[in-house]
Design a protein around this motif. Structure first.
Motif, PDB file in Angstrom:
ATOM      1  N   VAL A 445      -3.231  -7.603  13.500  1.00 55.86           N
ATOM      2  CA  VAL A 445      -2.146  -8.214  12.500  1.00 55.86           C
ATOM      3  C   VAL A 445      -2.302  -7.923  11.155  1.00 55.86           C
ATOM      4  O   VAL A 445      -3.588  -8.278  10.580  1.00 55.86           O
ATOM      5  CB  VAL A 445      -1.754  -9.615  12.631  1.00 55.86           C
ATOM      6  CG1 VAL A 445      -0.877 -10.426  11.690  1.00 55.86           C
ATOM      7  CG2 VAL A 445      -1.369 -10.183  14.104  1.00 55.86           C
ATOM      8  N   THR A 446      -1.565  -7.363  10.482  1.00 57.88           N
ATOM      9  CA  THR A 446      -1.575  -6.860   8.896  1.00 57.88           C
ATOM     10  C   THR A 446      -0.900  -7.635   7.851  1.00 57.88           C
ATOM     11  O   THR A 446       0.431  -7.746   8.266  1.00 57.88           O
ATOM     12  CB  THR A 446      -1.494  -5.420   8.657  1.00 57.88           C
ATOM     13  OG1 THR A 446      -2.464  -4.639   9.566  1.00 57.88           O
ATOM     14  CG2 THR A 446      -1.827  -4.870   7.365  1.00 57.88           C
ATOM     15  N   PHE A 447      -1.257  -8.333   6.998  1.00 63.76           N
ATOM     16  CA  PHE A 447      -0.386  -8.823   6.034  1.00 63.76           C
ATOM     17  C   PHE A 447      -0.485  -7.915   4.700  1.00 63.76           C
ATOM     18  O   PHE A 447      -1.523  -7.592   4.217  1.00 63.76           O
ATOM     19  CB  PHE A 447      -0.919 -10.173   5.410  1.00 63.76           C
ATOM     20  CG  PHE A 447      -0.873 -11.060   6.662  1.00 63.76           C
ATOM     21  CD1 PHE A 447       0.144 -12.210   6.022  1.00 63.76           C
ATOM     22  CD2 PHE A 447      -1.098 -11.412   7.647  1.00 63.76           C
ATOM     23  CE1 PHE A 447       0.699 -13.524   6.761  1.00 63.76           C
ATOM     24  CE2 PHE A 447      -0.601 -12.580   8.604  1.00 63.76           C
ATOM     25  CZ  PHE A 447       0.137 -13.403   8.149  1.00 63.76           C
ATOM     26  N   ASN A 448       0.738  -7.527   4.297  1.00 62.94           N
ATOM     27  CA  ASN A 448       0.889  -6.801   2.918  1.00 62.94           C
ATOM     28  C   ASN A 448       1.461  -7.783   1.888  1.00 62.94           C
ATOM     29  O   ASN A 448       2.594  -8.139   2.185  1.00 62.94           O
ATOM     30  CB  ASN A 448       1.797  -5.655   3.028  1.00 62.94           C
ATOM     31  CG  ASN A 448       0.877  -4.420   3.928  1.00 62.94           C
ATOM     32  OD1 ASN A 448      -0.001  -4.128   2.951  1.00 62.94           O
ATOM     33  ND2 ASN A 448       1.170  -4.029   4.924  1.00 62.94           N
ATOM     34  N   ILE A 449       0.947  -7.948   0.771  1.00 64.58           N
ATOM     35  CA  ILE A 449       1.599  -8.714  -0.276  1.00 64.58           C
ATOM     36  C   ILE A 449       1.740  -7.604  -1.372  1.00 64.58           C
ATOM     37  O   ILE A 449       0.714  -7.200  -1.898  1.00 64.58           O
ATOM     38  CB  ILE A 449       0.849  -9.816  -0.620  1.00 64.58           C
ATOM     39  CG1 ILE A 449       0.347 -10.829   0.564  1.00 64.58           C
ATOM     40  CG2 ILE A 449       1.414 -10.940  -1.670  1.00 64.58           C
ATOM     41  CD1 ILE A 449      -0.379 -12.132   0.019  1.00 64.58           C
ATOM     42  N   ASP A 450       3.052  -7.478  -1.929  1.00 67.10           N
ATOM     43  CA  ASP A 450       3.348  -6.732  -3.168  1.00 67.10           C
ATOM     44  C   ASP A 450       2.881  -7.283  -4.479  1.00 67.10           C
ATOM     45  O   ASP A 450       2.611  -8.479  -4.400  1.00 67.10           O
ATOM     46  CB  ASP A 450       4.291  -6.134  -2.938  1.00 67.10           C
ATOM     47  CG  ASP A 450       5.676  -7.070  -2.907  1.00 67.10           C
ATOM     48  OD1 ASP A 450       5.366  -7.999  -3.643  1.00 67.10           O
ATOM     49  OD2 ASP A 450       6.912  -6.746  -2.817  1.00 67.10           O
TER      50      ASP A 450
END
Length: 576
Positions: A445-450
């Motif tokens: 599971v990968t979280f990307n926060i811009d």
């Protein structure tokens, strides 16, 4: 390439700025004011009013006037008007549209790019709603940045020696505190905390409640269901709060507040700062926990803090300033305008992105932890709060039952151990995973926060390669079709007839003059009965004519202006 404007979309007031000659300057609105009330009104004749003109008619149009909409961003709150329901993003877009138009008038060119600020403690849904509002208003939102960080940019922290700065931001509806590390032109947020439902509105409400309770005890009547009466009391409470930041005592006078048994009654109240401090002491105390939390998260003490920057109009309250000094050991820095510095910082960030300003780097943080629900209804964090953004972080999970064909990923935001105690941002299913005994499949599971603080989450079965992702949009956010429809509406109202706007302003002005004339008669009768009697006689006809003009369906703008001028002339004779 056109200019990028910086916008502080505030709870009470909004502000817009732009970089000129390497410095941020405030753009005045069409009335020449440096801030614009964050007020929208829908009138019976189908027009939309924004800013000061909307605020002026609020007392006579309480149902159609919307204030403090920022507090509802990212929720399912709706405003019913024009035969349909508006969500908070759409109402905010009307305010942004006004700021955009003012910027275009000032710059003499189309404006399509903007940096918009939000409270540091805004959730993902609230940030997305703010971005939606900008899109509806016809703006390409290049960046969403946190208000305290923008204030630090405006303060000019890049020009000083390395230090840690605490930004104390108490606005109309939200409260944030951020700790920043400043060195070599790099502004790094290391911790943030806050309360999205603490601000100047709450201080106003304390005074409002006191006035209502006093009036109710005196006349034994409940006025809470009288909308126009309540609007007048709230406006008087706000003005009293502001006056008590500079004076020890203020007089609240509301003539002809309501009618009881056929008789007009008034409200008169003397409020001193000591009483105001007692009424609002619990609110001031609520600022303590976020300050201490941010300091703890940043691993700093009072001695480590080099400067405290005050942001937001509510930091002018003396009791708040005393609390800040008690908590930090530092007097708040007052060298920048707390109402304007956030917009200026947003403009500077726009200048950095556009290449007009160099030597500055902004490193912000995510205000709340992000994770997923795991076995036993627990929340497993993937990204901890106060992590520098933008960021991408992965963690491997597995199945809780044997031979599962799919898993459901529930994305959570918050600090609690149990999933149910945190905010559910969204959920999605990953199908076609490896069928195996519990604990065998490896699901990454990968979280990307811009850079805007908006979240994208993906899940991939490492064995089968099956993947699924979601950009978090809460059920309260808008679909692309809804945004496009709202943009159409915004364009349609952009060409609104200026004569209608002038009519509304003049009607509100005339209403105010009638109230002032009646109050003048009353005050003169107290101090000089003969003069009061004379004033009553001279003002009778102008007041009657003004009231008749306001009631008339076909009254022209010229007729309204003549009535206003006549009232002003007669009142002027008694004001000398």
């Amino acid at each position: 390439m056109g200019k990028t404007i910086g916008i502080d979309l505030g709870t009470t007031n909004s502000c817009v700025a732009v970089v000129e000659g390497g410095a941020a300057v405030i753009i005045p609105n069409s009335q020449g004011e440096r801030t614009t009330p964050s007020v929208v009104a829908f009138t019976d004749n189908g027009e939309r009013l924004v800013g000061q003109v909307a605020l002026r008619q609020a007392i006579t149009n309480p149902k159609g006037t919307i204030t403090s909409i920022k507090r509802e961003m990212g929720t399912n709150y709706r405003v019913k008007a024009e035969g349909r329901n508006f969500n908070p993003a759409e109402i905010s877009a009307i305010i942004l549209g006004k700021l955009k138009k003012d910027a275009e008038s000032y710059l003499g060119e189309d404006v399509t790019e903007a940096v918009i600020t939000v409270p540091a403690y805004f959730s993902d849904a609230q940030r997305q709603a703010t971005k939606d509002a900008g899109t509806i208003a016809g703006l390409n939102v290049k960046r969403i940045i946190n208000e305290p960080t923008a204030a630090a940019l405006a303060y000019g922290v890049d020009k000083e020696e390395a230090k840690k700065v605490l930004v104390f931001d108490l606005g109309g509806g939200t409260f944030d505190v951020s700790i920043l590390d400043i060195k070599d032109g790099v502004i790094e947020v290391i911790a943030t905390a806050g309360d999205n439902h603490l601000g100047g509105d709450d201080f106003d409400e304390c005074i409002t409640t006191e006035l209502i309770d006093t009036f109710s005890r005196q006349y034994r009547v409940n006025i809470r269901n009288q909308e126009i009466t309540m609007r007048r009391i709230r406006e008087a409470a706000r003005k009293a709060k502001e006056e008590l930041s500079f004076t020890a005592t203020t007089q609240i006078n509301l003539p002809y507040l309501t009618e009881i048994k056929g008789e007009q009654v008034h409200l008169e109240y003397t409020l001193d700062r000591a009483k105001f401090d007692r009424l609002t002491s619990a609110l001031v105390e609520k600022t303590q926990k976020p300050v201490l939390q941010a300091m703890e998260d940043a691993h700093v003490t009072k001695d480590d803090i080099g400067k405290v920057i005050l942001v937001g109009g509510s930091t002018r309250i003396p009791a708040v300033q005393n609390k800040i000094q008690l908590l930090t050991g530092k007097e708040g820095f007052k060298g920048i305008n707390p109402d304007e510095c956030v917009a200026m910082g947003a403009a500077l960030q726009g200048g950095v992105m556009g290449g007009e300003i160099t030597g500055l780097l902004l490193l912000d943080v995510t205000p709340l932890s992000l994770g997923i629900e795991t076995v036993g209804g627990m929340c497993t964090k993937v990204i901890e709060r106060n992590t520098t953004i933008p960021i991408s972080k992965s963690q491997v999970f597995t199945t809780a039952a044997s031979f599962q064909p799919q898993v459901e990923i529930k994305v959570l935001q918050g600090e609690r151990a149990k999933a149910a105690d945190n905010k559910l941002l969204g959920k999605f299913k990953l199908k076609g995973i490896q069928k195996a005994m519990a604990g065998v499949p490896q699901i990454e599971v990968t979280f990307n926060i811009d850079a805007n603080g908006i979240v994208n989450v993906s899940a991939r079965d490492q064995k089968t390669g099956k993947a699924q992702e979601i950009t978090i949009e809460s059920s309260e956010n808008m679909s692309q079709a809804e945004i496009e429809k709202a943009m159409e509406d915004a364009r349609r109202y952009a060409g609104e007839d200026e004569n209608i706007r002038s009519m509304s302003e003049t009607r509100n002005r005339l209403n105010t003059l009638i109230l002032q004339a009646n109050e003048m008669q009353k005050q003169l009768s107290k101090t000089d009965k003969a003069k009061g009697k004379e004033a009553k006689k001279d003002l009778a006809r102008p007041i009657k004519d003004a009231a008749k003009a306001l009631k008339g369906k076909n009254t022209t703008l010229d007729e309204l202006n003549r009535c206003a001028m006549k009232l002003e002339q007669v009142m002027g004779r008694y004001q000398k």
